[in-house]
Design an enzyme around this catalytic site. Structure first.
Site, PDB file in Angstrom:
ATOM      1  N   TRP A 115      81.103  22.485 -54.929  1.00 47.22           N
ATOM      2  CA  TRP A 115      80.882  21.957 -53.580  1.00 47.22           C
ATOM      3  C   TRP A 115      81.425  20.531 -53.475  1.00 47.22           C
ATOM      4  O   TRP A 115      82.147  20.198 -52.526  1.00 47.22           O
ATOM      5  CB  TRP A 115      79.390  21.960 -53.227  1.00 47.22           C
ATOM      6  CG  TRP A 115      79.109  21.432 -51.838  1.00 47.22           C
ATOM      7  CD1 TRP A 115      79.025  22.157 -50.693  1.00 47.22           C
ATOM      8  CD2 TRP A 115      78.925  20.056 -51.463  1.00 47.22           C
ATOM      9  NE1 TRP A 115      78.790  21.319 -49.620  1.00 47.22           N
ATOM     10  CE2 TRP A 115      78.727  20.032 -50.056  1.00 47.22           C
ATOM     11  CE3 TRP A 115      78.910  18.855 -52.164  1.00 47.22           C
ATOM     12  CZ2 TRP A 115      78.507  18.850 -49.351  1.00 47.22           C
ATOM     13  CZ3 TRP A 115      78.700  17.664 -51.455  1.00 47.22           C
ATOM     14  CH2 TRP A 115      78.496  17.670 -50.075  1.00 47.22           C
TER      15      TRP A 115
ATOM     16  N   TYR B 151      84.549  19.253 -51.149  1.00 48.91           N
ATOM     17  CA  TYR B 151      84.326  18.250 -50.111  1.00 48.91           C
ATOM     18  C   TYR B 151      85.251  17.053 -50.319  1.00 48.91           C
ATOM     19  O   TYR B 151      85.797  16.497 -49.363  1.00 48.91           O
ATOM     20  CB  TYR B 151      82.865  17.800 -50.122  1.00 48.91           C
ATOM     21  CG  TYR B 151      82.487  16.929 -48.950  1.00 48.91           C
ATOM     22  CD1 TYR B 151      82.285  17.478 -47.691  1.00 48.91           C
ATOM     23  CD2 TYR B 151      82.334  15.550 -49.096  1.00 48.91           C
ATOM     24  CE1 TYR B 151      81.935  16.685 -46.606  1.00 48.91           C
ATOM     25  CE2 TYR B 151      81.982  14.752 -48.022  1.00 48.91           C
ATOM     26  CZ  TYR B 151      81.788  15.321 -46.784  1.00 48.91           C
ATOM     27  OH  TYR B 151      81.454  14.524 -45.717  1.00 48.91           O
TER      28      TYR B 151
ATOM     29  N   ASP C 128      77.938  25.844 -48.891  1.00 51.18           N
ATOM     30  CA  ASP C 128      77.375  24.797 -48.040  1.00 51.18           C
ATOM     31  C   ASP C 128      76.404  25.407 -47.034  1.00 51.18           C
ATOM     32  O   ASP C 128      76.692  26.429 -46.393  1.00 51.18           O
ATOM     33  CB  ASP C 128      78.515  24.089 -47.301  1.00 51.18           C
ATOM     34  CG  ASP C 128      78.021  22.976 -46.420  1.00 51.18           C
ATOM     35  OD1 ASP C 128      77.822  21.862 -46.938  1.00 51.18           O
ATOM     36  OD2 ASP C 128      77.838  23.216 -45.214  1.00 51.18           O
TER      37      ASP C 128
END
Length: 521
Positions: A446, A450, A466
């Site tokens: 994640w 990002y 997410d």
């Protein structure tokens, strides 16, 4: 003009696809602004090059050549049109979509690497010889790194001449020229005017001493509300702020950590006319310690607001999906905001692991207050730069209100950024940067995705785990385990559409906009 130069202008790229000359000429004939910055039109009989949307009379087909960059047109002996200002167009969306040598070089040139480190520094960063790098750029773009940087310096010099009271000599060195003679020759070659004549042309003078006003061009449609909502929800106190005058648009303000010293930027939300049409630019004002940082500051703000995107290509690709189609139709021109400082963004990504946006913002604000470098003079609510990675690597436990595992992850990331074992600077190899990040303890998929989406301006990052994406999929009527490969290479934009859908669904069910905090950082 040589046959070699003509042949380089015969085909242009748009998002990896070749545009033939006839399609390019139809775009020029219809004054299609979507192609501004994608290619440039040079007219042999006048010696002038323009943006495709130039309002001047359309030249005859046999007199037109097409070039992929302004630098290529200038190298071929053409000067910039004084009417349409082709040097002020949005950048090519190709450079973020592609990850090859040319695209990486263009991102670095845009950030001012050639001006600061020379062609040798650019080649060293890319891991190639100067000769090979120049050959690749000339083959595809019709201009080498020096010519590309020279074109960028000319644009910066024009901004300084027309928006500040700097002397021509000071403007020359601030723009990155090595000598006044080189500056004079370049301005005359690019604009067909002397610096004095260029300054005397009508311009918008700075309203505040020490402030450089400029316009950041963008392609339409542009969903500015989403960008300002997104940034406003995440403002770190002291480092960023969003203000709104009574009945007016919002203004986003933040500090900038630039090579020549701290700066302050403020960008206005675009205004709309009575028909609901928005202006095709964002008004911006910059306060810089060193005017040599103007080009770098502008490029970083363009990345922050994703101004070089091709919304038509994104919306066309995602709009055909049965689940995303209605979302795209509701929000055409949605952008995927980047960031002005990849190290800051990476730190904030770790701070946002498994917490709400509000919680991550609060923690970031405390760290900024404790470890951020104060500005020489506060500017409104802006008081300091975001802390450097080196400063946060030694942060005390009492200042890190997070679980021990995340404390170790944050310190490990900051140490890697400070020593350079993880490189997130503009133009880096995204796959290598992602692998280096993933190898750090406590940095998972994640966080890496990002960081790719925002710090590295990757248009194809996806965050399947997410919570906001999962809520968005549910709101769009899509299965949670949906295969998102069909959204390539625009999965970052799909994520933002899903986040927007999640926000709308949560606000409807809760009756309040506070539910936006379900989104991850």
């Amino acid at each position: 003009m040589s046959d070699a130069r003509q042949s380089r202008g015969r085909r242009c790229r748009r998002l990896g696809a070749v545009i033939d000359e006839e399609t390019s000429y139809r775009a020029v004939s219809s004054r299609d602004a979507r192609f501004d910055g994608v290619f440039f039109t040079a007219v042999r009989t006048t010696g002038i090059y323009c943006r495709p949307s130039c309002p001047a009379m359309t030249p005859k087909r046999q007199n037109v050549h097409f070039y992929p960059t302004a630098a290529a047109a200038q190298t071929a002996g053409f000067r910039a049109c004084r009417r349409c200002r082709p040097d002020a167009v949005p950048g090519s969306p190709d450079w973020n979509v592609r990850a090859d040598l040319v695209a990486r070089a263009m991102r670095m040139i845009g950030d001012g690497v050639v001006d600061r480190e020379g062609v040798a520094g650019l080649a060293a960063r890319l891991g190639y010889s100067e000769r090979h790098l120049t050959r690749e750029l000339v083959t595809e773009l019709g201009a080498g790194p020096q010519a590309l940087a020279r074109s960028q310096r000319a644009h910066t010099a024009r901004l300084l001449l027309q928006t500040t009271d700097l002397s021509a000599t000071d403007a020359a060195f601030a723009a990155g020229f090595a000598s006044v003679r080189q500056f004079n020759e370049t301005i005359r070659a690019v604009y067909g005017l002397t610096p004095t004549e260029l300054r005397q042309r009508p311009s918008r003078r700075a309203a505040v001493p020490g402030t450089i006003p400029l316009r950041l061009a963008c392609r339409e449609p542009f969903d500015a509300a989403h960008v300002f909502d997104f940034l406003g929800l995440r403002t770190v106190p002291g480092v960023e702020e969003t203000i709104r005058t009574e009945g007016g648009p919002r203004t986003y303000r933040r500090t900038l950590d630039l090579p020549g010293g701290p700066g302050v930027a403020e960008v206005d939300e675009p205004r709309t006319d009575r028909a609901g049409r928005s202006q095709a630019w964002l008004d911006c004002r910059l306060q810089l310690t060193s005017l040599r940082d103007l080009t770098t500051a502008v490029q970083r703000l363009r990345a922050l607001f994703d101004l070089d995107a091709d919304p038509e290509a994104v919306d066309r690709a995602l709009g055909g999906d049965p689940h995303l189609g209605p979302l795209v139709a509701a929000r055409p021109g949605l952008r995927s905001p980047g960031h002005v400082d990849p190290h800051e963004l990476a730190v904030r990504a770790v701070l946002g692991q498994q917490v709400t946006v509000a919680a991550a913002r609060t923690l970031a604000g405390r760290l900024a207050e404790r470890y951020g470098v104060p500005l020489p003079l506060p500017s409104g609510g802006l008081t300091r730069l975001f802390p450097s990675a080196a400063a946060l690597a030694g942060a005390e436990d009492a200042d890190l209100a997070m679980p021990r595992a995340r404390q170790r992850a944050l310190r490990g990331l900051c140490a890697a950024l400070a020593e350079g074992s993880v490189d997130l600077r503009p133009g880096v190899d995204r796959e290598q940067a992602a692998a280096d990040l993933l190898a750090l303890p406590g940095i998972g998929p994640w966080t890496v995705s990002y960081v790719r989406m925002r710090a590295l301006s990757d248009p194809d990052a996806y965050l399947p785990t997410d919570i906001g994406v999962r809520h968005g999929l549910r709101a769009a009527g899509a299965p949670e385990g949906l295969d998102a490969d069909g959204w390539r290479p625009w999965r970052s934009y799909a994520v933002h559409h899903l986040w927007a859908a999640a926000t709308g669904a949560a606000a409807t069910s809760a009756g309040t906009e506070d539910s936006r905090s379900i989104r991850s950082n």
